[in-house]
Design a protein around this motif. Structure first.
Motif, PDB file in Angstrom:
ATOM      1  N   UNK A 155       0.833  -1.202   0.000  1.00 53.25           N
ATOM      2  CA  UNK A 155       0.000   0.000   0.000  1.00 53.25           C
ATOM      3  C   UNK A 155       0.869   1.254   0.000  1.00 53.25           C
ATOM      4  N   UNK A 156       1.911   1.264   0.835  1.00 58.48           N
ATOM      5  CA  UNK A 156       2.841   2.395   0.856  1.00 58.48           C
ATOM      6  C   UNK A 156       3.533   2.539  -0.499  1.00 58.48           C
ATOM      7  N   UNK A 157       3.903   1.407  -1.110  1.00 58.04           N
ATOM      8  CA  UNK A 157       4.529   1.437  -2.429  1.00 58.04           C
ATOM      9  C   UNK A 157       3.617   2.091  -3.461  1.00 58.04           C
ATOM     10  N   UNK A 158       2.337   1.726  -3.432  1.00 57.74           N
ATOM     11  CA  UNK A 158       1.403   2.281  -4.401  1.00 57.74           C
ATOM     12  C   UNK A 158       1.179   3.775  -4.181  1.00 57.74           C
ATOM     13  N   UNK A 159       1.185   4.201  -2.915  1.00 55.47           N
ATOM     14  CA  UNK A 159       1.070   5.637  -2.640  1.00 55.47           C
ATOM     15  C   UNK A 159       2.308   6.371  -3.148  1.00 55.47           C
ATOM     16  N   UNK A 160       3.486   5.767  -2.932  1.00 51.30           N
ATOM     17  CA  UNK A 160       4.725   6.378  -3.440  1.00 51.30           C
ATOM     18  C   UNK A 160       4.688   6.462  -4.966  1.00 51.30           C
ATOM     19  N   UNK A 161       4.168   5.405  -5.593  1.00 50.27           N
ATOM     20  CA  UNK A 161       4.027   5.422  -7.050  1.00 50.27           C
ATOM     21  C   UNK A 161       3.048   6.513  -7.482  1.00 50.27           C
ATOM     22  N   UNK A 162       2.006   6.684  -6.700  1.00 48.38           N
ATOM     23  CA  UNK A 162       1.012   7.723  -6.979  1.00 48.38           C
ATOM     24  C   UNK A 162       1.665   9.103  -6.925  1.00 48.38           C
ATOM     25  N   UNK A 163       2.526   9.301  -5.938  1.00 45.82           N
ATOM     26  CA  UNK A 163       3.224  10.577  -5.810  1.00 45.82           C
ATOM     27  C   UNK A 163       4.168  10.808  -6.996  1.00 45.82           C
ATOM     28  N   UNK A 164       4.817   9.710  -7.411  1.00 50.75           N
ATOM     29  CA  UNK A 164       5.711   9.823  -8.561  1.00 50.75           C
ATOM     30  C   UNK A 164       4.950  10.241  -9.819  1.00 50.75           C
ATOM     31  N   UNK A 165       3.801   9.617 -10.020  1.00 50.30           N
ATOM     32  CA  UNK A 165       2.986   9.954 -11.191  1.00 50.30           C
ATOM     33  C   UNK A 165       2.414  11.366 -11.084  1.00 50.30           C
ATOM     34  N   UNK A 166       2.112  11.791  -9.849  1.00 48.14           N
ATOM     35  CA  UNK A 166       1.638  13.166  -9.657  1.00 48.14           C
ATOM     36  C   UNK A 166       2.734  14.160 -10.057  1.00 48.14           C
ATOM     37  N   UNK A 167       3.968  13.818  -9.711  1.00 45.65           N
ATOM     38  CA  UNK A 167       5.096  14.665 -10.099  1.00 45.65           C
ATOM     39  C   UNK A 167       5.277  14.678 -11.619  1.00 45.65           C
ATOM     40  N   UNK A 168       5.065  13.512 -12.236  1.00 49.27           N
ATOM     41  CA  UNK A 168       5.169  13.442 -13.696  1.00 49.27           C
ATOM     42  C   UNK A 168       4.109  14.320 -14.350  1.00 49.27           C
ATOM     43  N   UNK A 169       2.900  14.324 -13.795  1.00 53.31           N
ATOM     44  CA  UNK A 169       1.834  15.180 -14.333  1.00 53.31           C
ATOM     45  C   UNK A 169       2.202  16.644 -14.161  1.00 53.31           C
ATOM     46  N   UNK A 170       2.783  16.969 -13.009  1.00 53.20           N
ATOM     47  CA  UNK A 170       3.191  18.353 -12.771  1.00 53.20           C
ATOM     48  C   UNK A 170       4.245  18.796 -13.784  1.00 53.20           C
ATOM     49  N   UNK A 171       5.210  17.923 -14.075  1.00 50.17           N
ATOM     50  CA  UNK A 171       6.239  18.257 -15.067  1.00 50.17           C
ATOM     51  C   UNK A 171       5.630  18.424 -16.452  1.00 50.17           C
ATOM     52  N   UNK A 172       4.683  17.563 -16.783  1.00 58.41           N
ATOM     53  CA  UNK A 172       4.035  17.664 -18.100  1.00 58.41           C
ATOM     54  C   UNK A 172       3.232  18.960 -18.209  1.00 58.41           C
ATOM     55  N   UNK A 173       2.593  19.344 -17.109  1.00 58.14           N
ATOM     56  CA  UNK A 173       1.862  20.629 -17.131  1.00 58.14           C
ATOM     57  C   UNK A 173       2.830  21.793 -17.293  1.00 58.14           C
ATOM     58  N   UNK A 174       3.972  21.698 -16.629  1.00 56.66           N
ATOM     59  CA  UNK A 174       4.979  22.751 -16.766  1.00 56.66           C
ATOM     60  C   UNK A 174       5.476  22.839 -18.203  1.00 56.66           C
ATOM     61  N   UNK A 175       5.628  21.685 -18.842  1.00 57.93           N
ATOM     62  CA  UNK A 175       6.070  21.691 -20.238  1.00 57.93           C
ATOM     63  C   UNK A 175       5.000  22.295 -21.131  1.00 57.93           C
ATOM     64  N   UNK A 176       3.721  21.976 -20.890  1.00 60.17           N
ATOM     65  CA  UNK A 176       2.636  22.572 -21.678  1.00 60.17           C
ATOM     66  C   UNK A 176       2.639  24.086 -21.508  1.00 60.17           C
ATOM     67  N   UNK A 177       2.842  24.552 -20.270  1.00 59.34           N
ATOM     68  CA  UNK A 177       2.881  26.002 -20.024  1.00 59.34           C
ATOM     69  C   UNK A 177       4.022  26.661 -20.810  1.00 59.34           C
ATOM     70  N   UNK A 178       5.189  25.992 -20.783  1.00 60.22           N
ATOM     71  CA  UNK A 178       6.337  26.544 -21.519  1.00 60.22           C
ATOM     72  C   UNK A 178       6.037  26.580 -23.014  1.00 60.22           C
ATOM     73  N   UNK A 179       5.473  25.491 -23.544  1.00 64.24           N
ATOM     74  CA  UNK A 179       5.182  25.426 -24.983  1.00 64.24           C
ATOM     75  C   UNK A 179       4.107  26.425 -25.380  1.00 64.24           C
ATOM     76  N   UNK A 180       3.135  26.670 -24.482  1.00 65.07           N
ATOM     77  CA  UNK A 180       2.104  27.680 -24.787  1.00 65.07           C
ATOM     78  C   UNK A 180       2.731  29.061 -24.888  1.00 65.07           C
ATOM     79  N   UNK A 181       3.629  29.364 -23.972  1.00 58.83           N
ATOM     80  CA  UNK A 181       4.302  30.669 -24.026  1.00 58.83           C
ATOM     81  C   UNK A 181       5.164  30.787 -25.278  1.00 58.83           C
TER      82      UNK A 181
END
Length: 444
Positions: A155-181
């Motif tokens: 369960x802890x592993x899956x939560x850690x994986x969830x956090x990792x994927x949340x970070x990946x989404x954050x990076x992808x959003x940052x890239x979209x913001x950069x590309x929009x600008x």
């Protein structure tokens, strides 16, 4: 540049915190479950444990001197009745409605004084059967503790994986913001912007599916704890998988040979077979029994106006000495079979011992190797993080393509996933080593 990187890291932590809150759907304060509480609840409430403990209680109840035949047997038989007759003849004693009554009462006591140690061996076997059931219960408890500990860390592993994927989404959003600008400024094409959004959608999809894995793990953990509400949210007290890296093979081996439950069960089965052989051998001895009793008899006979009463009180006692002279060689056959069965139990013990040693050695090698991999993956993660920071700056300056940035981002995600996976696999090896060596209850 360093200020921007620090702001990005702080933003990551904020996003991860919000992601955990959203994941758990916490509408109000929830109780926190640490590993000790999960195990305690499971041991108290799990249905299979309750069943096996009831079976252990039955075995304990059977372990008595009375069940073995050591105590005397007392019985009482009482009877009362009568007859109603009509006698018609020419003699003066003719009568109608003659009523005869009778009654009897008796108390008998019987006891085996000696039966070739059969009674003592039977009592010994009942104790061994009770001990065997206790070991069976112990194995079930250890298995449950291992399952709960594994599921808790999964369960802890899956939560850690969830956090990792949340970070990946954050990076992808940052890239979209950069590309929009960059697109608005005319320094990037719309294709690059659309591709960034495709990557964002892909990461968001994995992020959403991860929530399903977390909920499944929660349900399994609640099932192991026999919770009334299988869908209740379990908030783990730990955010990281804690690994004991100090286990030594020599210590584990000596503890295994002494404490392993499977070996103890094999030893007890061997002892029971030895007792069975002694039970068969005891039938060759003579047996001596004692019996005593008291009988009371009453009979009333009525003939016309005459009544005759007869009352007797009798005390009886006696000893019986006997011996089985010949039983068709059945005892000899049974003893031969018992010796063969005893040899089988010894071979079974050797087989279990070899299997346990093999599992211990195999799992310990995996445990050591995973610890080495853990150190390597920790270094890889640091390198991947630094590489991503550099790649983001280069991407903002336009000196790095979107495909190259995606590869760097994927490398970081893979490194984090590998590290999480290695931690969990190392923890599983640790759990198995403690279970084999009889130390699984240390998690309580």
């Amino acid at each position: 540049m360093q200020l921007k990187l620090n702001l990005l890291k702080n933003k990551k932590h904020l996003v991860l915190f919000v992601a955990i809150i959203c994941m758990l759907n916490v509408a109000h304060a929830q109780e926190v479950y640490d590993l000790n509480r999960c195990i305690t609840n499971g041991l108290e409430q799990n249905f299979s444990i309750k069943v096996i403990r009831n079976q252990q209680d039955i075995a304990k109840n059977n372990y008595t001197r009375g069940s073995a035949g050591m105590l005397p047997h007392i019985s009482s038989v009482n009877q009362i009745g009568g007859t109603l007759n009509s006698i018609n003849n020419e003699s003066p004693t003719s009568a109608n409605g003659t009523h005869n009554t009778y009654a009897s009462a008796g108390v008998d006591l019987g006891m085996t004084i000696f039966k070739g140690f059969f009674v003592q061996r039977t009592y010994q076997k009942l104790g061994q059967l009770s001990n065997l059931q206790g070991l069976t219960t112990q194995m079930s408890v250890e298995n449950l503790v291992a399952k709960i500990t594994s599921e808790y860390n999964y369960y802890i592993q899956q939560i850690a994986q969830y956090q990792t994927l949340a970070y990946a989404v954050m990076l992808s959003r940052e890239r979209v913001r950069i590309d929009e600008q960059r697109y608005l400024l005319g320094s990037a094409s719309k294709v690059e912007l659309l591709q960034s959004k495709v990557y964002l959608n892909s990461d968001s999809s994995r992020y959403s599916k991860q929530n399903e894995l977390i909920r499944s793990s929660q349900i399994r953990l609640n099932q192991l704890m026999a919770s009334e509400n299988l869908g209740q949210h379990v908030i783990p007290a730990d955010s990281l998988i804690h690994i004991n890296e100090t286990l030594k093979y020599e210590d584990l081996l000596s503890q295994t040979l002494e404490l392993n439950t499977a070996l103890q069960i094999a030893t007890t089965n061997q002892e029971i077979t030895e007792t069975d052989y002694k039970l068969i051998a005891s039938r060759a001895y003579p047996y001596l029994t004692f019996k005593t009793g008291y009988d009371y008899n009453y009979r009333g006979t009525q003939t016309g106006s005459t009544t005759q009463n007869n009352t007797n009180g009798i005390v009886n006692y006696g000893l019986t000495l006997g011996v089985d002279l010949f039983d068709g060689f059945n005892r000899k056959r049974e003893k031969t079979n018992a010796l063969i069965e005893l040899e089988n139990k010894k071979l079974k013990y050797s087989e279990v011992e070899q299997a346990v040693k093999s599992d211990l050695l195999t799992i310990f090698y995996a445990y050591e190797n995973n610890i080495r991999l853990l150190r390597l993956e920790e270094q890889n993660l640091e390198v991947a993080r630094e590489n991503l920071e550099i790649a983001l700056e280069r991407y903002k300056l336009g000196s790095l393509s979107g495909l190259e940035l995606r590869e760097v981002q994927k490398s970081l995600l893979d490194a984090e996933e590998r590290l999480i996976s290695v931690k969990y696999l190392t923890k599983l090896a640790e759990i198995s080593l403690l279970q084999i060596s009889g130390n699984i209850m240390d998690y309580l």
